[in-house]
Design an enzyme around this catalytic site. Sequence first.
Site, mmCIF file in Angstrom:
data_model
loop_
_atom_site.group_PDB
_atom_site.id
_atom_site.type_symbol
_atom_site.label_atom_id
_atom_site.label_comp_id
_atom_site.label_asym_id
_atom_site.label_seq_id
_atom_site.Cartn_x
_atom_site.Cartn_y
_atom_site.Cartn_z
ATOM 1 N NE ARG A 140 -1.167 17.570 -13.357
ATOM 2 C CZ ARG A 140 -0.697 16.802 -12.386
ATOM 3 N NH1 ARG A 140 -1.038 17.042 -11.144
ATOM 4 N NH2 ARG A 140 0.104 15.812 -12.632
ATOM 5 C CE LYS A 154 -0.843 13.462 -14.904
ATOM 6 N NZ LYS A 154 -1.678 13.448 -16.110
ATOM 7 N NE ARG A 185 -4.020 -1.960 2.037
ATOM 8 C CZ ARG A 185 -3.821 -3.031 2.777
ATOM 9 N NH1 ARG A 185 -2.795 -3.067 3.612
ATOM 10 N NH2 ARG A 185 -4.647 -4.053 2.700
ATOM 11 C CD GLU A 215 6.069 16.961 -23.583
ATOM 12 O OE1 GLU A 215 5.446 17.913 -23.069
ATOM 13 O OE2 GLU A 215 5.514 15.954 -24.066
ATOM 14 C CG HIS A 254 -2.539 12.365 -26.619
ATOM 15 N ND1 HIS A 254 -3.099 12.982 -25.523
ATOM 16 C CD2 HIS A 254 -1.306 11.975 -26.243
ATOM 17 C CE1 HIS A 254 -2.225 12.968 -24.523
ATOM 18 N NE2 HIS A 254 -1.131 12.355 -24.940
ATOM 19 C CE LYS A 292 3.950 17.954 -14.859
ATOM 20 N NZ LYS A 292 3.904 16.654 -15.469
ATOM 21 C CG ASN A 313 -3.509 17.926 -21.638
ATOM 22 O OD1 ASN A 313 -2.554 17.166 -21.494
ATOM 23 N ND2 ASN A 313 -4.645 17.795 -20.981
ATOM 24 C CG HIS A 323 4.668 12.203 -26.280
ATOM 25 N ND1 HIS A 323 3.297 12.175 -26.265
ATOM 26 C CD2 HIS A 323 5.048 13.175 -25.394
ATOM 27 C CE1 HIS A 323 2.856 13.079 -25.394
ATOM 28 N NE2 HIS A 323 3.900 13.688 -24.855
ATOM 29 C CG HIS A 369 0.148 16.811 -24.926
ATOM 30 N ND1 HIS A 369 0.991 17.893 -24.992
ATOM 31 C CD2 HIS A 369 0.890 15.792 -24.400
ATOM 32 C CE1 HIS A 369 2.179 17.550 -24.520
ATOM 33 N NE2 HIS A 369 2.145 16.274 -24.150
ATOM 34 C CD GLU A 418 -4.642 15.278 -14.654
ATOM 35 O OE1 GLU A 418 -4.980 14.147 -14.303
ATOM 36 O OE2 GLU A 418 -4.312 15.588 -15.801
HETATM 37 N N1 LIG Z 1 3.855 10.751 -15.102
HETATM 38 C C1 LIG Z 1 3.757 11.811 -15.878
HETATM 39 O O1 LIG Z 1 3.344 12.874 -15.435
HETATM 40 C C2 LIG Z 1 4.171 11.701 -17.306
HETATM 41 C C3 LIG Z 1 4.302 12.852 -18.076
HETATM 42 C C4 LIG Z 1 4.744 12.733 -19.376
HETATM 43 C C5 LIG Z 1 5.031 11.481 -19.894
HETATM 44 N N2 LIG Z 1 4.888 10.375 -19.130
HETATM 45 C C6 LIG Z 1 5.192 9.038 -19.654
HETATM 46 O O2 LIG Z 1 6.572 8.963 -19.965
HETATM 47 C C7 LIG Z 1 6.765 7.964 -20.956
HETATM 48 C C8 LIG Z 1 7.760 8.464 -21.965
HETATM 49 O O3 LIG Z 1 8.972 8.747 -21.316
HETATM 50 P P1 LIG Z 1 10.357 8.817 -22.106
HETATM 51 O O4 LIG Z 1 10.206 9.643 -23.300
HETATM 52 O O5 LIG Z 1 11.378 9.194 -21.104
HETATM 53 O O6 LIG Z 1 10.546 7.325 -22.639
HETATM 54 P P2 LIG Z 1 11.342 6.058 -22.102
HETATM 55 O O7 LIG Z 1 11.317 5.956 -20.646
HETATM 56 O O8 LIG Z 1 10.850 4.919 -22.874
HETATM 57 O O9 LIG Z 1 12.843 6.376 -22.547
HETATM 58 C C9 LIG Z 1 13.158 6.425 -23.913
HETATM 59 C C10 LIG Z 1 14.316 5.463 -24.243
HETATM 60 O O10 LIG Z 1 15.545 6.028 -23.783
HETATM 61 C C11 LIG Z 1 16.219 5.116 -22.933
HETATM 62 N N3 LIG Z 1 16.939 5.977 -21.996
HETATM 63 C C12 LIG Z 1 16.430 6.628 -20.942
HETATM 64 N N4 LIG Z 1 17.365 7.415 -20.381
HETATM 65 C C13 LIG Z 1 18.503 7.249 -21.083
HETATM 66 C C14 LIG Z 1 19.810 7.802 -21.010
HETATM 67 N N5 LIG Z 1 20.122 8.743 -20.110
HETATM 68 N N6 LIG Z 1 20.731 7.379 -21.901
HETATM 69 C C15 LIG Z 1 20.400 6.473 -22.845
HETATM 70 N N7 LIG Z 1 19.179 5.926 -22.992
HETATM 71 C C16 LIG Z 1 18.239 6.321 -22.116
HETATM 72 C C17 LIG Z 1 15.151 4.256 -22.374
HETATM 73 O O11 LIG Z 1 15.626 2.997 -21.982
HETATM 74 C C18 LIG Z 1 14.196 4.120 -23.563
HETATM 75 O O12 LIG Z 1 14.661 3.142 -24.435
HETATM 76 C C19 LIG Z 1 5.398 7.670 -21.528
HETATM 77 O O13 LIG Z 1 4.991 6.408 -21.113
HETATM 78 C C20 LIG Z 1 4.508 8.736 -20.942
HETATM 79 O O14 LIG Z 1 3.183 8.296 -20.735
HETATM 80 C C21 LIG Z 1 4.473 10.466 -17.856
HETATM 81 ZN ZN LIG Z 2 3.794 15.161 -23.442
#
Ligand SMILES: NC(=O)c1ccc[n+]([C@@H]2O[C@H](COP(=O)([O-])OP(=O)(O)OC[C@H]3O[C@@H](n4cnc5c(N)ncnc54)[C@H](O)[C@@H]3O)[C@@H](O)[C@H]2O)c1
Ligand SMILES: [Zn+2]
Length: 538
Positions: A417, A326, A304, A368, A428, A403, A421, A440, A424, A413
Amino acid sequence: MDDRNLAVTGFMGTGKSAVGQALAQRMGRQFVDTDALIEDRTGLSIPDIFAIHGEAHFRQVEAEVCQELSQRSGLVIATGGWTLGTPENRQALERSSMVVCLLADQQTLIERIARAEGRPMLQAEMWELRLRQLLMERLPTYYSFPLQVDTSGLGVSAVVDRILHYWTTFSDHSLPSTLPVITNDNAYSVFVGKGLLDRVGALTMGHGRWTQMVHASDTVVGPLYSDRLAQSLSESAAAVAGEKGLRIGTGQMLSGEQHKTLAAVSGLFEQFLSAGLDRRGLVLALGGGVVGDVVGFAAASYLRGVSLVQIPTTLLAMVDASVGGKTGVDLPAGKNLVGAFKQPVFVVCDPDVLQTLDPAEMRSGMAEVAKAGVIGSPRLFQHLETHSQLDYDWLVREAVAVKIDVVQTDPFEHGRRAVLNLGHTFGHALETLSGYQIRHGEAVAMGMVVAARLSRELGHCSTDTEDRIHSLLQKLELPTRLPAYAPETIWAAMATDKKARGGELRFVLPRAIGDVGIFDGIPQGKVMETLQQLQHSE
Ligand SMILES: NC(=O)c1ccc[n+]([C@@H]2O[C@H](COP(=O)([O-])OP(=O)(O)OC[C@H]3O[C@@H](n4cnc5c(N)ncnc54)[C@H](O)[C@@H]3O)[C@@H](O)[C@H]2O)c1
Ligand SMILES: [Zn+2]
């Protein structure tokens, strides 16, 4: 030998004086307490100064004392509870001292203060309410100090051990930029600084006493950075008396969005169990947004909820995913359909790790960053426009600040917030239509192009604003031309996406660089016309 002063600050009840005295003894230094200096100087007790001369006079003497102390060295200083709430006092002491801010959870503070001062029997509830209010007002200041020790549940000597560990870990005086994030009932900090990955251990020691730690990463980031993180954790555990037996475990998941699944979460649960992680354990999520979301969700639900540290390693994760709490996973039916809010204990962004990131991922993250500029930081936008060599340290900090500002005004949200978007709603739709072949960030860039055009068409922004957004995205090598999906198809994808999320189709449109608005009821015809226009331009 470092001759700087060591200053201890924090809210009343965090134990500044007791800790300061013990520190001075351990370091063989002279101890000074600013409140005691003020009493000496005025010949009155603090309550008498307030009663006879008023707070303004007290603050004036306090400021003089801070300026004098900033000329001295080799001291251990304990400040008054709000001495460093004044920027001039803070600058003076930070120039001459390493400043450590002591923290404690609200309940601990109230109990300690009640014990020390005697809780007034009458109006006890009012007293407590006022204290909580005062604390909430001051949290942004306390959480903006790079070096913090959470003293809840710790004795004086355990606090001293942690401060002395900071003293050696940060002996080169390079402290991270520290951004406070205020949540509903508490706060945390985002630390940004080059090389910080090697100092995470000291930060974990400052933020609690853990029974064990598990750092979890993915199959790409793990081999690159886990060893450094593990080394920092174990070195710090070994350096802090009483923590030598701390167990450190590892967790891993497969890299990539396709592994943002419940199966990955179960895999982590197994690894947490075999590491012996209990309720007082700490999980550290090292990786991109996928790792942050999956490991974060695992930490939010395991037993939990156990404590979580986010160490984002992609630009997108640093400026977007790591703040706001999130977490979650995808279901076959759609992205991010299962999740939970989980506030981290702190977030560490080390821009140095971006050097190994794939250039396409970097560009995607820049979308972003540009978005953050449009939403709330004209100077960030301008930095991106005018610099060819980007300063990532500064840029991450600035984008994170945008942010934080948005999330803080709307933690769950309900309203503002939604501005996050920007780009987005269209983005999306394009991602989905391409079967996620479009990245993305690329989709968001195209979405911002549509939002800017639509905004200008509706008279919400100038041609200049639209042009600047368009040109910046081009400069950042992001796509600005729309793929050739029929506007009806794009509209339908947007509508489905919104329906799935139970929202209505609203649009975030730029009004100027640094100012966006949320607009409802924009006619479908107008949107389709804009999409068509953009597909046929150039
Ligand atoms: N929680 C939130 O508020 C929030 C906000 C925006 C996006 N997201 C989520 O984030 C995800 C996308 O994140 P992302 O773009 O970081 O993708 P990701 O985590 O898949 O990373 C992209 C690639 O880069 C690699 N990588 C990461 N750091 C590295 C580094 N320093 N050196 C070399 N390789 C590296 C990873 O292994 C992966 O293959 C989505 O699932 C999205 O929904 C969440
Ligand atoms: Zn985004």
